[in-house]
Design a protein around this motif. Structure first.
Motif, PDB file in Angstrom:
ATOM      1  N   ASP A 289       0.818  -1.223   0.000  1.00  0.00           N
ATOM      2  CA  ASP A 289       0.000   0.000   0.000  1.00  0.00           C
ATOM      3  C   ASP A 289       0.849   1.269   0.000  1.00  0.00           C
ATOM      4  OD1 ASP A 289      -2.337  -1.508   0.142  1.00  0.00           O
ATOM      5  OD2 ASP A 289      -2.238  -1.627   2.333  1.00  0.00           O
ATOM      6  N   LEU A 290       2.155   1.092  -0.050  1.00  0.00           N
ATOM      7  CA  LEU A 290       3.066   2.226   0.141  1.00  0.00           C
ATOM      8  C   LEU A 290       2.840   3.338  -0.889  1.00  0.00           C
ATOM      9  CD1 LEU A 290       5.241   2.933   2.186  1.00  0.00           C
ATOM     10  CD2 LEU A 290       6.928   1.823   0.756  1.00  0.00           C
ATOM     11  N   GLU A 291       2.729   2.939  -2.151  1.00  0.00           N
ATOM     12  CA  GLU A 291       2.615   3.945  -3.204  1.00  0.00           C
ATOM     13  C   GLU A 291       1.316   4.747  -3.070  1.00  0.00           C
ATOM     14  OE1 GLU A 291       3.048   3.617  -7.910  1.00  0.00           O
ATOM     15  OE2 GLU A 291       4.247   2.168  -6.774  1.00  0.00           O
ATOM     16  N   LYS A 292       0.239   4.012  -2.868  1.00  0.00           N
ATOM     17  CA  LYS A 292      -1.078   4.648  -2.748  1.00  0.00           C
ATOM     18  C   LYS A 292      -1.114   5.594  -1.538  1.00  0.00           C
ATOM     19  CE  LYS A 292      -5.857   3.247  -1.997  1.00  0.00           C
ATOM     20  NZ  LYS A 292      -6.591   2.161  -1.339  1.00  0.00           N
ATOM     21  N   LEU A 293      -0.627   5.104  -0.392  1.00  0.00           N
ATOM     22  CA  LEU A 293      -0.660   5.931   0.816  1.00  0.00           C
ATOM     23  C   LEU A 293       0.309   7.114   0.717  1.00  0.00           C
ATOM     24  CD1 LEU A 293      -0.994   3.141   3.532  1.00  0.00           C
ATOM     25  CD2 LEU A 293      -2.694   4.889   2.977  1.00  0.00           C
ATOM     26  N   ALA A 294       1.449   6.902   0.059  1.00  0.00           N
ATOM     27  CA  ALA A 294       2.400   8.011  -0.125  1.00  0.00           C
ATOM     28  C   ALA A 294       1.728   9.123  -0.931  1.00  0.00           C
ATOM     29  CB  ALA A 294       3.662   7.524  -0.811  1.00  0.00           C
ATOM     30  N   GLY A 295       0.904   8.736  -1.894  1.00  0.00           N
ATOM     31  CA  GLY A 295       0.160   9.717  -2.686  1.00  0.00           C
ATOM     32  C   GLY A 295      -0.783  10.526  -1.810  1.00  0.00           C
ATOM     33  N   ILE A 296      -1.496   9.829  -0.927  1.00  0.00           N
ATOM     34  CA  ILE A 296      -2.463  10.505  -0.044  1.00  0.00           C
ATOM     35  C   ILE A 296      -1.738  11.435   0.937  1.00  0.00           C
ATOM     36  CG2 ILE A 296      -4.178  10.145   1.788  1.00  0.00           C
ATOM     37  CD1 ILE A 296      -4.907   7.468   0.381  1.00  0.00           C
ATOM     38  N   PHE A 297      -0.717  10.913   1.621  1.00  0.00           N
ATOM     39  CA  PHE A 297      -0.018  11.727   2.632  1.00  0.00           C
ATOM     40  C   PHE A 297       0.827  12.829   1.987  1.00  0.00           C
ATOM     41  CE2 PHE A 297      -0.915   7.931   5.232  1.00  0.00           C
ATOM     42  CZ  PHE A 297      -1.482   8.561   6.324  1.00  0.00           C
ATOM     43  N   GLY A 298       1.372  12.521   0.812  1.00  0.00           N
ATOM     44  CA  GLY A 298       2.229  13.481   0.124  1.00  0.00           C
ATOM     45  C   GLY A 298       1.513  14.767  -0.275  1.00  0.00           C
ATOM     46  N   GLU A 299       0.203  14.697  -0.414  1.00  0.00           N
ATOM     47  CA  GLU A 299      -0.561  15.903  -0.762  1.00  0.00           C
ATOM     48  C   GLU A 299      -0.639  16.880   0.395  1.00  0.00           C
ATOM     49  OE1 GLU A 299      -4.469  15.408  -2.366  1.00  0.00           O
ATOM     50  OE2 GLU A 299      -3.705  14.156  -3.992  1.00  0.00           O
ATOM     51  N   LYS A 300      -0.538  16.346   1.599  1.00  0.00           N
ATOM     52  CA  LYS A 300      -0.767  17.140   2.808  1.00  0.00           C
ATOM     53  C   LYS A 300       0.513  17.395   3.606  1.00  0.00           C
ATOM     54  CE  LYS A 300      -4.080  16.458   6.443  1.00  0.00           C
ATOM     55  NZ  LYS A 300      -4.931  17.565   6.740  1.00  0.00           N
ATOM     56  N   TYR A 301       1.497  16.511   3.460  1.00  0.00           N
ATOM     57  CA  TYR A 301       2.679  16.568   4.327  1.00  0.00           C
ATOM     58  C   TYR A 301       3.967  16.426   3.529  1.00  0.00           C
ATOM     59  CZ  TYR A 301      -0.714  15.278   7.960  1.00  0.00           C
ATOM     60  OH  TYR A 301      -1.794  15.235   8.803  1.00  0.00           O
ATOM     61  N   LYS A 302       5.071  16.864   4.179  1.00  0.00           N
ATOM     62  CA  LYS A 302       6.392  16.500   3.684  1.00  0.00           C
ATOM     63  C   LYS A 302       6.651  15.069   4.173  1.00  0.00           C
ATOM     64  CE  LYS A 302      11.231  17.536   3.972  1.00  0.00           C
ATOM     65  NZ  LYS A 302      12.311  18.212   4.662  1.00  0.00           N
ATOM     66  N   ILE A 303       6.964  14.169   3.264  1.00  0.00           N
ATOM     67  CA  ILE A 303       7.052  12.764   3.676  1.00  0.00           C
ATOM     68  C   ILE A 303       8.404  12.123   3.353  1.00  0.00           C
ATOM     69  CG2 ILE A 303       4.573  12.314   3.501  1.00  0.00           C
ATOM     70  CD1 ILE A 303       5.081  11.005   0.763  1.00  0.00           C
TER      71      ILE A 303
END
Ligand code: 2P0
Length: 328
Positions: free
Chosen positions: A306-320
């Protein structure tokens, strides 16, 4: 010159408190993920007094009125290209002392972290373990990973877990540090909410909690159960239970800060908002869980798939910082 690389680890069952600081017996057993994309690279070589003199003079020329900071340096320690003062260098010198026969064996250590230093992003775990690995090579000791982990805990408790991966455990009763097996492919996304240095170091924070928190005894007792259960859930490859317990254990650790005297917190407003955001995502079917260490940043535990999908979600809101675990 020797060159080594070592990885940071983030605990899913936390080490928080020392039973015996001199012997480095932790109050709680811990389990952590060793992260492939959060690392330290360290070079180490032997130097002489003249090298130290030249380096210090160069620093003083660059930055006048700082002579006092570099008095009595016996090693050179560069962190991300900057010469560190004698107080910081002395800490690392003591770690090198665990390997050298005498202080005349002077060293230059150059370390770079690929993540913010001392913001609760576990740069100490990769940093200290890297110094230990470099010493093992420079002083030609040929110690095993287990032996190095045992030495490393005296530099920083959490660094001892960086010698094993993808998952490592440190047992408070046996003192052993070892790999924990699971078929789960775990990963983490670090949400960088604040890159400043933390106000209360882990070492001081855990000491204050152990001495004064009214919840500390309960934390230790519950943590013993958490350690057993986490190993069981990992062996059963039950991600939901691993994630739920990761959150519960982190919140229990942070409860010891709220109940210390004086009480304190590593969290800020964004930390709380982020925990809610993660819970909401979960309610919407995403498989993700939070954990926090001695700082406000939030680490998201998830599955590699799920890393890619979740990175997309969190990356919109945070520096990751996105990381798989590393097999060592
Ligand atoms: C951990 N932390 O298990 C816990 C959770 C921070 C919060 O281990 O005094 O820098 O050098 O042994 O290793 C950080 O503590 O402390 C830590 P010392 P260390 O990862």
């Amino acid at each position: 010159m020797v060159k080594v690389k070592s990885y940071a680890n983030i605990a899913i069952v936390k080490y928080w408190g020392k039973k015996d600081a001199e012997k480095m017996i932790p109050a709680t057993s811990s389990i952590s993920l060793t992260l492939n994309d959060m690392f330290t690279e360290t070079e180490m070589e032997f130097i002489n007094d003249e090298d130290i003199k030249i380096a210090v003079e160069k620093e003083i020329k660059k930055n006048r009125n700082c002579e006092d900071k570099f008095l009595g340096m016996t090693d050179l320690f560069y962190l991300n290209g900057e010469l560190q003062d004698s107080v910081h260098t002395e800490k690392i010198s003591k770690v090198v002392d665990l390997f050298r026969e005498n202080r005349n064996q002077k060293v230059k250590i150059s370390t770079t972290n690929n993540m913010p230093t001392a913001a609760g992003l576990s740069s100490s775990s990769s940093g200290l373990s890297a110094v230990i690995k470099a010493c093992n090579e420079l002083f030609e000791k040929n110690y095993t990973q287990s032996e190095l982990a045992q030495i490393s805990k005296f530099g920083s408790g959490s660094s001892s877990r960086s010698f094993f991966g993808p998952i490592a455990a440190w047992d408070k009763d046996t003192g052993e540090i070892y790999e924990v097996k699971t078929n789960l492919k775990l990963a983490m996304i670090v949400l960088v909410l604040n890159e400043n240095k933390k106000k209360i170091s882990s070492r001081n924070g855990m000491e204050l909690c152990a001495k004064t928190s009214t919840y500390f005894d309960e934390w230790v007792k519950q943590s013993e159960i958490d350690f057993i259960n986490m190993k069981k859930y990992l062996a059963e490859n039950d991600f939901e239970k691993v994630g739920t317990l990761t959150e519960e254990n982190a919140l229990r650790m942070h409860k010891t800060t709220e109940t210390a005297n004086p009480p304190f917190s590593y969290f800020n407003e964004k930390t709380y908002e982020t925990m809610d955001f993660i819970k909401n995502l979960r309610n919407n079917g995403e498989k993700c869980y939070f954990t926090m260490d001695a700082g406000p940043n939030v680490k998201v535990l998830c599955l590699e798939e799920d890393l890619e999908k979740l990175a997309g979600i969190f990356g919109e809101k945070y520096k990751i910082i996105v990381s798989k675990t590393v097999k060592l």
